[in-house]
Design an enzyme around this catalytic site. Structure first.
Site, PDB file in Angstrom:
ATOM      1  N   ARG A  63     -55.263  79.150 -65.147  1.00 58.23           N
ATOM      2  CA  ARG A  63     -54.035  79.939 -65.326  1.00 58.23           C
ATOM      3  C   ARG A  63     -52.853  79.083 -65.752  1.00 58.23           C
ATOM      4  O   ARG A  63     -51.925  79.576 -66.403  1.00 58.23           O
ATOM      5  CB  ARG A  63     -53.753  80.729 -64.040  1.00 58.23           C
ATOM      6  CG  ARG A  63     -54.727  81.868 -63.857  1.00 58.23           C
ATOM      7  CD  ARG A  63     -54.627  82.488 -62.498  1.00 58.23           C
ATOM      8  NE  ARG A  63     -55.624  81.969 -61.582  1.00 58.23           N
ATOM      9  CZ  ARG A  63     -55.485  81.959 -60.271  1.00 58.23           C
ATOM     10  NH1 ARG A  63     -54.397  82.424 -59.727  1.00 58.23           N
ATOM     11  NH2 ARG A  63     -56.456  81.476 -59.515  1.00 58.23           N
ATOM     12  N   GLU A 100     -57.204  76.539 -51.406  1.00 57.12           N
ATOM     13  CA  GLU A 100     -57.178  77.559 -50.348  1.00 57.12           C
ATOM     14  C   GLU A 100     -58.582  78.091 -50.091  1.00 57.12           C
ATOM     15  O   GLU A 100     -58.923  78.426 -48.969  1.00 57.12           O
ATOM     16  CB  GLU A 100     -56.224  78.697 -50.738  1.00 57.12           C
ATOM     17  CG  GLU A 100     -55.924  79.643 -49.589  1.00 57.12           C
ATOM     18  CD  GLU A 100     -55.020  80.804 -49.997  1.00 57.12           C
ATOM     19  OE1 GLU A 100     -54.654  80.917 -51.171  1.00 57.12           O
ATOM     20  OE2 GLU A 100     -54.708  81.611 -49.102  1.00 57.12           O
TER      21      GLU A 100
HETATM   22  O1  LIG Z   1     -52.275  75.028 -54.229  1.00 54.66           O
HETATM   23  P1  LIG Z   1     -53.778  75.188 -54.223  1.00 54.66           P
HETATM   24  O2  LIG Z   1     -54.322  75.527 -52.878  1.00 54.66           O
HETATM   25  O3  LIG Z   1     -54.468  74.024 -54.840  1.00 54.66           O
HETATM   26  O4  LIG Z   1     -54.111  76.474 -55.093  1.00 54.66           O
HETATM   27  C1  LIG Z   1     -53.483  76.757 -56.312  1.00 54.66           C
HETATM   28  C2  LIG Z   1     -54.454  76.725 -57.453  1.00 54.66           C
HETATM   29  O5  LIG Z   1     -55.483  77.713 -57.249  1.00 54.66           O
HETATM   30  C3  LIG Z   1     -55.563  78.538 -58.400  1.00 54.66           C
HETATM   31  O6  LIG Z   1     -56.463  78.031 -59.328  1.00 54.66           O
HETATM   32  P2  LIG Z   1     -58.046  78.133 -59.193  1.00 54.66           P
HETATM   33  O7  LIG Z   1     -58.574  76.800 -58.759  1.00 54.66           O
HETATM   34  O8  LIG Z   1     -58.427  79.334 -58.389  1.00 54.66           O
HETATM   35  O9  LIG Z   1     -58.509  78.255 -60.712  1.00 54.66           O
HETATM   36  P3  LIG Z   1     -58.280  79.271 -61.934  1.00 54.66           P
HETATM   37  O10 LIG Z   1     -56.863  79.081 -62.407  1.00 54.66           O
HETATM   38  O11 LIG Z   1     -59.280  78.774 -62.909  1.00 54.66           O
HETATM   39  O12 LIG Z   1     -58.519  80.684 -61.453  1.00 54.66           O
HETATM   40  C4  LIG Z   1     -54.162  78.507 -58.978  1.00 54.66           C
HETATM   41  O13 LIG Z   1     -54.154  78.868 -60.348  1.00 54.66           O
HETATM   42  C5  LIG Z   1     -53.753  77.079 -58.758  1.00 54.66           C
HETATM   43  O14 LIG Z   1     -54.218  76.203 -59.778  1.00 54.66           O
HETATM   44  N1  LIG Z   2     -53.569  83.426 -52.904  1.00 60.38           N
HETATM   45  C1  LIG Z   2     -53.740  82.979 -54.147  1.00 60.38           C
HETATM   46  N2  LIG Z   2     -53.507  83.793 -55.208  1.00 60.38           N
HETATM   47  C2  LIG Z   2     -53.674  83.347 -56.471  1.00 60.38           C
HETATM   48  N3  LIG Z   2     -54.066  82.112 -56.765  1.00 60.38           N
HETATM   49  C3  LIG Z   2     -54.311  81.273 -55.736  1.00 60.38           C
HETATM   50  N4  LIG Z   2     -54.703  79.983 -55.712  1.00 60.38           N
HETATM   51  C4  LIG Z   2     -54.819  79.618 -54.423  1.00 60.38           C
HETATM   52  N5  LIG Z   2     -54.484  80.608 -53.604  1.00 60.38           N
HETATM   53  C5  LIG Z   2     -54.165  81.666 -54.402  1.00 60.38           C
END
Ligand SMILES: O=P(O)(O)OC[C@H]1O[C@H](OP(=O)(O)OP(=O)(O)O)[C@H](O)[C@@H]1O
Ligand SMILES: Nc1ncnc2[nH]cnc12
Length: 179
Positions: A63, A100
């Site tokens: 994202r 998370e």
């Molecule tokens: O602060 P944190 O606990 O590290 O979480 C935040 C991260 O989690 C999500 O990405 P995700 O790894 O789910 O990947 P995506 O963007 O490919 O869906 C979000 O886009 C952040 O990059």
């Molecule tokens: N609660 C949440 N919603 C969207 N992106 C996330 N990445 C980690 N935690 C998330």
């Protein structure tokens, strides 16, 4: 709350228990589908990037790519993708981290970040801060300077800001919205 914050917040959808029970997922796809909201977000991210004197934007897969790439074009700086492990063909620097819901490893092309760069990290959500912290470690290991971290939304109850404090080393963390 300002008009832009209200607009952005109104386009983020809460999805309970995704991707696992107990997680309130912040879904940005309605915001991306609204050209006025996506343009306002892009302009805001570019403004922060220019204000902090960044010369490059790092976007965090996936994202962070969607938000960081148009912001880089708008700000007139280069865009560097930080990818999940195994996706970049050249020589990489790697960093493992927890998030998370699980754990992961991210990589950057070593040649994309060099001494003298001032890097703004852009992502959609700051949750536990594990992903952003790992990206800051990569940037510093490459010899570049951190201009800051900018996210669309900070989930304050997960204390990512506290986790990032030492990796930021005094650089700013800006959240357009905090919940
Ligand atoms: O602060 P944190 O606990 O590290 O979480 C935040 C991260 O989690 C999500 O990405 P995700 O790894 O789910 O990947 P995506 O963007 O490919 O869906 C979000 O886009 C952040 O990059
Ligand atoms: N609660 C949440 N919603 C969207 N992106 C996330 N990445 C980690 N935690 C998330």
């Amino acid at each position: 709350m300002t008009d832009i914050k209200e607009l952005l917040l109104s386009r983020i959808r809460d999805v309970a228990d995704y991707p696992e029970p107990g997680v309130m997922f912040k879904d940005i796809t309605p915001l991306l589908a609204d050209p006025a909201a996506f343009t306002a977000l892009t302009d805001a991210l570019a403004e922060v990037t220019v204000r902090h004197g960044a010369t490059k934007i790092v976007g965090l897969e996936a994202r962070g790519f969607i938000l960081g790439a148009p912001a880089a074009v708008r700000a007139g700086v280069g865009f560097i993708p930080v990818r999940k492990a195994g996706k970049l063909p050249g020589a990489t620097l790697s960093q493992a981290y927890d998030l998370e819901y699980g754990s992961a490893e991210i990589e950057v092309h070593a040649e994309d970040l060099v001494a003298g760069d001032r890097v703004m990290v852009i992502d959609d959500v700051l949750a536990t801060g594990g992903t952003a912290e790992a990206s800051l470690q990569l940037i510093r290991r490459a010899g570049a300077d951190v201009a800051g971290v900018t996210v669309l939304m900070e989930l304050a109850f997960l204390a990512g800001r506290q986790r990032l404090e030492s990796a930021l080393g005094g650089a700013p963390l800006e959240a357009l919205i905090t919940v």
